[in-house]
Design an enzyme around this catalytic site. Structure first.
Site, short mmCIF file in Angstrom:
data_model
loop_
_atom_site.label_atom_id
_atom_site.label_comp_id
_atom_site.label_asym_id
_atom_site.label_seq_id
_atom_site.Cartn_x
_atom_site.Cartn_y
_atom_site.Cartn_z
N TYR A 122 -13.12 27.59 -3.96
CA TYR A 122 -11.68 27.83 -3.96
C TYR A 122 -11.30 29.30 -4.15
O TYR A 122 -10.15 29.62 -4.37
CB TYR A 122 -11.00 26.96 -5.04
CG TYR A 122 -10.95 25.49 -4.65
CD1 TYR A 122 -12.11 24.73 -4.63
CD2 TYR A 122 -9.77 24.88 -4.28
CE1 TYR A 122 -12.10 23.41 -4.27
CE2 TYR A 122 -9.75 23.54 -3.92
CZ TYR A 122 -10.91 22.82 -3.91
OH TYR A 122 -10.90 21.50 -3.54
N LYS A 169 -24.40 17.48 -5.76
CA LYS A 169 -25.10 17.29 -4.48
C LYS A 169 -26.40 18.09 -4.54
O LYS A 169 -26.71 18.92 -3.68
CB LYS A 169 -24.17 17.77 -3.33
CG LYS A 169 -24.67 17.46 -1.94
CD LYS A 169 -24.59 15.99 -1.57
CE LYS A 169 -25.18 15.74 -0.20
NZ LYS A 169 -25.39 14.33 0.09
N ASP A 205 -21.72 11.84 -2.74
CA ASP A 205 -21.40 10.87 -1.68
C ASP A 205 -21.54 9.44 -2.20
O ASP A 205 -20.69 8.59 -1.94
CB ASP A 205 -22.24 11.13 -0.41
CG ASP A 205 -23.67 11.56 -0.69
OD1 ASP A 205 -24.05 11.65 -1.87
OD2 ASP A 205 -24.41 11.81 0.27
N ASP A 229 -11.79 17.62 -7.04
CA ASP A 229 -10.51 17.54 -6.33
C ASP A 229 -10.46 16.25 -5.51
O ASP A 229 -9.49 15.48 -5.57
CB ASP A 229 -10.39 18.78 -5.43
CG ASP A 229 -9.01 18.96 -4.83
OD1 ASP A 229 -8.12 18.14 -5.14
OD2 ASP A 229 -8.82 19.92 -4.06
N ASP A 233 -8.42 12.29 -6.36
CA ASP A 233 -7.44 11.64 -5.48
C ASP A 233 -7.90 10.22 -5.14
O ASP A 233 -7.10 9.29 -5.07
CB ASP A 233 -7.25 12.44 -4.18
CG ASP A 233 -6.19 13.55 -4.31
OD1 ASP A 233 -6.09 14.13 -5.40
OD2 ASP A 233 -5.49 13.83 -3.32
MG MG Z 1 -6.02 17.94 -4.81
#
Ligand code: MG
Ligand code: NAI
Length: 340
Positions: A122, A169, A205, A229, A233
């Site tokens: 980010y 990962k 995953d 992130d 969600d």
């Molecule tokens: Mg978000």
């Protein structure tokens, strides 16, 4: 009197913040509020998405209450939220996903995701090569990993959680995620021994699949920025949708509280946004400011309101708009306060 910097933002951001301030107002708290404008509106007025004044107000306050911001179509845009996270060193993003009523949740979930908030991909480090390929750089440091792992285990201890799962990962990103996993188990031994907190790990995953199929195998997740992130969600989807998910961005000296959703232009200005995520973020803010009793009043009242189908918000098939839901919640809070 503690000072709160309020950043409503745009889209549904300002609607859910209005509702949240309305709720905080009826709790009679020793707080003062100061609003500031950031994002597109600030750019149009001041030529900057985050002005120095807005940043210094945010850093002078005891906590920040944030709504949501629309991302403009501008290649030079750097999100003011990311700037606040970096400047105020808000390295830990705490994202609880707690089912408020099994009738509208896909799972009776009670999960907390701890997301590393200051590194990862980010940082906006993207560059175009001569052949047109784009390279995006990702930062993972030992200090950053250790800091978020310690934060997660300390959170587990102080919130009586049972297990922390490291999501990574490491099978592909062996150096970076491999280091994260190794540091996790290095710390887990101590925390497990002294505090009986279990630990395990899972590839990201597979974790996405388990969250759908067997979400109760997770109690807490600690993970890197991008994974946190996305998975948060997904977790919100299990408890009714993005309108139900609060979050806290915590640093050593500052803290910012925001719903995890964005500005939702598809439903903005229609009085349909669910303000619950924002209101529960404010409850997390009160916990941070040592007003735990008042925070509990909010959590209990929100739960009580959702136990009555007539008071459900529209995102879960109810009839209440943002304002009507806020009105019901205000009544419930006043009633609970009178009974305590
Ligand atoms: Mg978000
Ligand atoms: P979004 O989170 O705004 O919306 C995704 C879906 O969830 C939409 O269907 C929306 O209607 C629904 N939703 C969101 N909040 C809701 C609420 N309170 N009540 C009921 N339903 C709700 O994500 P989207 O649409 O991908 O992004 C919209 C804008 O927000 C973009 O410009 C994006 O960059 C920005 N964004 C900003 C964030 C922030 O300020 N923290 C975080 C995520 C996105």
């Amino acid at each position: 009197m503690q000072k709160i910097c309020v950043v409503p933002g745009d889209g549904v951001g300002s609607e859910v913040i209005d509702s949240t301030l309305n709720i905080l107002e009826c709790l009679d708290l020793p707080l003062s509020f100061e609003r500031t404008v950031v994002g597109i509106e600030s750019f149009e007025k001041n030529g900057a998405y985050l002005t120095d004044d807005a940043l210094s107000l945010a850093s002078d306050c005891d906590a920040i209450l944030f709504g949501a911001l629309t991302t403009p179509n501008d290649r030079n845009y750097v999100s003011p939220l990311l700037l606040l996270r970096w400047n105020l060193e808000l390295f830990a993003n705490v994202r609880p996903a707690k089912c408020l009523n099994p009738e509208f949740c896909l799972s009776p979930l009670d999960l907390v995701i701890i997301r590393e908030n200051s590194e990862g991909i980010y940082g906006g480090m993207e560059r175009e090569l001569d052949d047109g390929k784009i390279v995006t750089e990702r930062i993972v440091s030992e200090a950053g990993c250790q800091r978020i792992i310690d934060f997660a285990f300390k959170y587990a201890i102080s919130n009586s959680r049972k297990k922390v799962s490291c999501v990574h990962k490491a099978n592909v990103l062996r150096a970076s995620d491999g280091m994260f996993k190794k540091l996790f188990y290095g710390s887990a031994v101590n925390y497990a021994f002294y505090n009986k907190i279990k630990s395990d790990d899972c590839l990201v995953d597979a974790a996405a699949m388990y969250l759908c199929k067997e979400p109760d195998i997770f109690d807490m997740i600690v993970t890197l920025n991008l994974y946190g992130d996305i998975l948060s969600d997904e977790a919100a989807g299990l408890i009714g949708g993005l309108g139900f998910a609060p979050s806290a961005n915590i640093g050593e000296e500052h803290a910012l509280f925001e719903p995890i959703h964005g500005s939702a232009p598809d439903i903005a200005n229609k009085d349909v946004a669910n303000p619950t995520g924002s209101i529960l973020s404010a409850a997390m803010m009160l916990e941070y400011l040592d007003m735990t009793n008042k925070a509990a009043v909010i959590w209990d009242s929100v739960k009580a309101v959702y136990s009555d189908k007539n008071k459900w918000t529209k995102d879960i098939g109810g009839n209440c708009g943002t304002e009507e839901f806020t009105w019901h919640l205000r009544n419930e809070i006043n009633q609970q306060a009178a009974n305590r």
